[in-house]
Write an enzyme that holds these catalytic residues in place. Structure first.
Site, PDB file in Angstrom:
ATOM      1  N   LYS A 266      11.660  -0.066  -5.632  1.00 29.64           N
ATOM      2  CA  LYS A 266      10.988   1.120  -5.612  1.00 29.64           C
ATOM      3  C   LYS A 266      12.069   2.350  -5.009  1.00 29.64           C
ATOM      4  O   LYS A 266      11.486   3.408  -5.084  1.00 29.64           O
ATOM      5  CB  LYS A 266       9.680   1.181  -4.671  1.00 29.64           C
ATOM      6  CG  LYS A 266       8.707   0.404  -5.392  1.00 29.64           C
ATOM      7  CD  LYS A 266       7.361   0.385  -4.510  1.00 29.64           C
ATOM      8  CE  LYS A 266       6.251  -0.492  -5.033  1.00 29.64           C
ATOM      9  NZ  LYS A 266       6.463  -1.975  -4.952  1.00 29.64           N
TER      10      LYS A 266
ATOM     11  N   PHE B 244      -4.191  -0.590  -1.657  1.00 31.72           N
ATOM     12  CA  PHE B 244      -5.278  -0.088  -1.004  1.00 31.72           C
ATOM     13  C   PHE B 244      -6.412  -1.055  -0.822  1.00 31.72           C
ATOM     14  O   PHE B 244      -6.573  -1.762  -1.960  1.00 31.72           O
ATOM     15  CB  PHE B 244      -5.753   1.332  -1.566  1.00 31.72           C
ATOM     16  CG  PHE B 244      -4.867   2.494  -1.170  1.00 31.72           C
ATOM     17  CD1 PHE B 244      -3.983   2.328  -0.132  1.00 31.72           C
ATOM     18  CD2 PHE B 244      -4.928   3.595  -1.748  1.00 31.72           C
ATOM     19  CE1 PHE B 244      -3.015   3.394   0.043  1.00 31.72           C
ATOM     20  CE2 PHE B 244      -4.136   4.708  -1.489  1.00 31.72           C
ATOM     21  CZ  PHE B 244      -3.131   4.730  -0.627  1.00 31.72           C
TER      22      PHE B 244
ATOM     23  N   HIS C  54       7.145   4.490  -6.927  1.00 33.25           N
ATOM     24  CA  HIS C  54       5.998   3.704  -6.536  1.00 33.25           C
ATOM     25  C   HIS C  54       4.893   3.635  -7.831  1.00 33.25           C
ATOM     26  O   HIS C  54       4.209   4.578  -7.810  1.00 33.25           O
ATOM     27  CB  HIS C  54       5.236   3.935  -5.585  1.00 33.25           C
ATOM     28  CG  HIS C  54       4.173   2.826  -5.343  1.00 33.25           C
ATOM     29  ND1 HIS C  54       3.908   1.901  -5.882  1.00 33.25           N
ATOM     30  CD2 HIS C  54       3.326   2.896  -4.354  1.00 33.25           C
ATOM     31  CE1 HIS C  54       2.838   1.056  -5.284  1.00 33.25           C
ATOM     32  NE2 HIS C  54       2.637   1.485  -4.412  1.00 33.25           N
TER      33      HIS C  54
ATOM     34  N   CYS D 120      -2.645  -1.348  -6.342  1.00 34.53           N
ATOM     35  CA  CYS D 120      -1.201  -1.692  -6.370  1.00 34.53           C
ATOM     36  C   CYS D 120      -0.838  -2.832  -6.717  1.00 34.53           C
ATOM     37  O   CYS D 120       0.062  -3.301  -7.009  1.00 34.53           O
ATOM     38  CB  CYS D 120      -0.356  -1.059  -5.118  1.00 34.53           C
ATOM     39  SG  CYS D 120      -0.664   0.816  -4.989  1.00 34.53           S
TER      40      CYS D 120
ATOM     41  N   HIS E 196       7.292  -5.595  -1.539  1.00 30.62           N
ATOM     42  CA  HIS E 196       6.516  -4.172  -2.073  1.00 30.62           C
ATOM     43  C   HIS E 196       6.988  -2.828  -1.645  1.00 30.62           C
ATOM     44  O   HIS E 196       7.279  -1.833  -2.352  1.00 30.62           O
ATOM     45  CB  HIS E 196       5.261  -4.188  -1.472  1.00 30.62           C
ATOM     46  CG  HIS E 196       4.044  -3.418  -1.949  1.00 30.62           C
ATOM     47  ND1 HIS E 196       3.808  -3.372  -3.176  1.00 30.62           N
ATOM     48  CD2 HIS E 196       3.518  -2.261  -1.484  1.00 30.62           C
ATOM     49  CE1 HIS E 196       2.957  -2.252  -3.439  1.00 30.62           C
ATOM     50  NE2 HIS E 196       2.845  -1.784  -2.382  1.00 30.62           N
TER      51      HIS E 196
ATOM     52  N   GLU F 265       4.737  -4.918   6.392  1.00 28.33           N
ATOM     53  CA  GLU F 265       5.431  -6.142   5.272  1.00 28.33           C
ATOM     54  C   GLU F 265       6.505  -6.963   6.026  1.00 28.33           C
ATOM     55  O   GLU F 265       6.748  -8.030   5.753  1.00 28.33           O
ATOM     56  CB  GLU F 265       5.957  -5.374   3.865  1.00 28.33           C
ATOM     57  CG  GLU F 265       6.342  -6.397   2.992  1.00 28.33           C
ATOM     58  CD  GLU F 265       6.552  -5.856   1.558  1.00 28.33           C
ATOM     59  OE1 GLU F 265       6.564  -6.670   0.646  1.00 28.33           O
ATOM     60  OE2 GLU F 265       6.914  -4.675   1.497  1.00 28.33           O
TER      61      GLU F 265
END
Length: 440
Positions: A361, A425, A366, A188, A329, A340
């Protein structure tokens, strides 16, 4: 025939031999292009994002009935045949025409006519984009044919069109660009890292003009099922899709998969000014870290995302109190949003509560590896408009997510510098610092 070779780095990048310091070049955004679930074209994307319009709806690319999650942020109304002929479309994945469309708009907005370029000019233009998934729909179709004993129908492009690296090649081939042609695939954070890589190539004099950004089109049966098994995607809003992506809200239950392409033209500032290009923004700093913790879970202490943010600000030569907006994010997963938020507190201390921040998002889902570029473009467009986009579907505050996420309605505010955050990830964290443009 003898090929003339021009060596890099560019002579405008000078090393001071007395103190070892490098005089770096400024890198500006001179072109923008977007194909998004909530708007095709940069202007449509910004107006929808500014107004809090969601592009999430029931999946139409295939029958989603067997899946727990049946919604996604699809790009609707897009005509691939406007960008590639039918014969070409048969050999490529959905991500290719999306990327070409966004790159074409970016070049046009940068006042660049690729067809009119000389050979020397084409050699000074390259492509550095990010993608997490690459060509999954094409790959899944080839495997379907193989496992159903339809070997004769397997594409002759099965290998060349299945690699993630083919994405930049398709753009380079389409526009005839002969500079670097690279794809960064770091999950990502892919497009954030691609923009950071492109930024460094230009500021250190290793390139002059680059198309950069990201594309992903991973809304496929196998990927949707995989995320469902992981319990990563929302499964409780199939009847109200536009309410599903709810970053930082207490009732969030997973992300909504999105797709799209967000592209920028980056070039050295003097080059852009010389040819009369618009200056939409400027890239000031970039950094990346790794938690080294887990392949799919964040380290809840938030230290490494915080360090990535701090390092990007340091790379930009700024103080933390100069950051006026944070593009988060914010995926709408329970752990991600909480961590976050913790990382933001660690980085900015008490001032974290003063900085306006949001996650787009909530409106586009996403889009995996393209998400960083989406946040960068929304930040630049917002700063130029004097308006910061909202986080929609923020109905019930979460005590563990207690910052100013610009809930539900955008905010009219003049901001000069934004920090764009990205997490992936594999414990990856990346951040970019971008500044408002100065117009024509």
């Amino acid at each position: 025939m003898v090929v003339e070779i021009k060596l890099f780095p560019d002579p405008s990048v000078k090393m001071n031999r007395e103190n070892g310091k490098v005089s770096l070049r400024r890198v500006v955004v001179s072109g923008i292009g977007v194909v998004s679930p909530n708007g095709i074209g940069a202007e449509a994307f910004w107006q929808a994002t500014r107004s809090g319009v969601s592009g999430v709806d029931t999946i139409t690319l295939f029958d989603p009935a067997p899946l727990p999650c049946r919604i996604a942020g699809e790009v609707r109304g897009f005509r691939p045949e406007d960008y590639l002929p039918p014969k070409e479309l048969k050999r490529v994945a959905r991500s290719v025409p999306l990327a070409i469309a966004a790159a074409k708009e970016a070049l046009q907005s940068a006042r660049v006519d690729a067809e009119a370029m000389t050979l020397e000019e084409k050699r000074s233009w390259g492509v550095v984009i990010g993608s997490g998934g690459g060509m999954p729909d094409f790959v899944e179709e080839q495997y379907r044919l193989y496992f159903n004993d339809q070997l004769r129908k397997v594409s002759a492009y099965n290998i060349s069109s299945s690699t993630i690296g083919a994405l930049s090649s398709e753009i380079s081939l389409h526009f005839g660009l002969r500079g670097p042609s690279h794809v960064i695939s770091t999950g990502c954070t892919s497009s954030t890292d691609a923009i950071g890589y492109a930024f460094n190539l230009i500021r250190f004099g290793l390139a002059n003009h680059l198309i950069t950004g990201g594309v992903d089109a991973t809304i496929t049966p196998a990927i949707m099922q995989g995320f469902s098994i992981m319990r990563a995607v929302s499964s409780s809003h199939n009847q109200e899709p536009r309410r599903a992506s709810r970053p930082f809200d207490r009732r969030r239950d997973g992300f909504v998969l999105g797709e799209g392409a967000w592209m920028l033209v980056l070039e050295e500032r003097e080059h852009a000014l010389t040819r009369g290009a618009p200056i939409y923004g400027e890239v000031l700093g970039y950094a990346s870290t790794c938690d080294a913790y887990h392949m799919v879970r964040l380290d809840p202490d938030g230290e490494e995302p915080a360090r990535a943010m701090a390092l990007a600000i340091q790379d930009a030569g700024l103080a933390k109190d100069e950051i006026g907006y944070l593009s988060m994010h914010g995926t709408s997963t329970v752990l991600n949003d909480k961590t976050e938020t913790q990382a933001t507190r660690l980085c900015f201390g008490p001032r974290a509560y003063e900085i306006p921040m949001s996650s787009i998002k909530s409106m586009i889902g996403h889009p995996q590896g393209a998400s960083g570029a989406a946040g960068v473009l929304a930040s630049i467009l917002g700063m130029n408009d004097g308006f910061l986009p909202p986080t929609i579907n923020y109905d019930e505050p979460d005590p563990e997510c207690d910052l100013n996420y610009i809930p539900n309605q955008g905010l009219a505010k003049e901001v000069e510098i934004a920090l764009c955050n990205c997490i992936a990830f594999g414990s990856k964290n990346s951040a970019l610092v971008v500044a408002r443009g100065d117009g024509e």
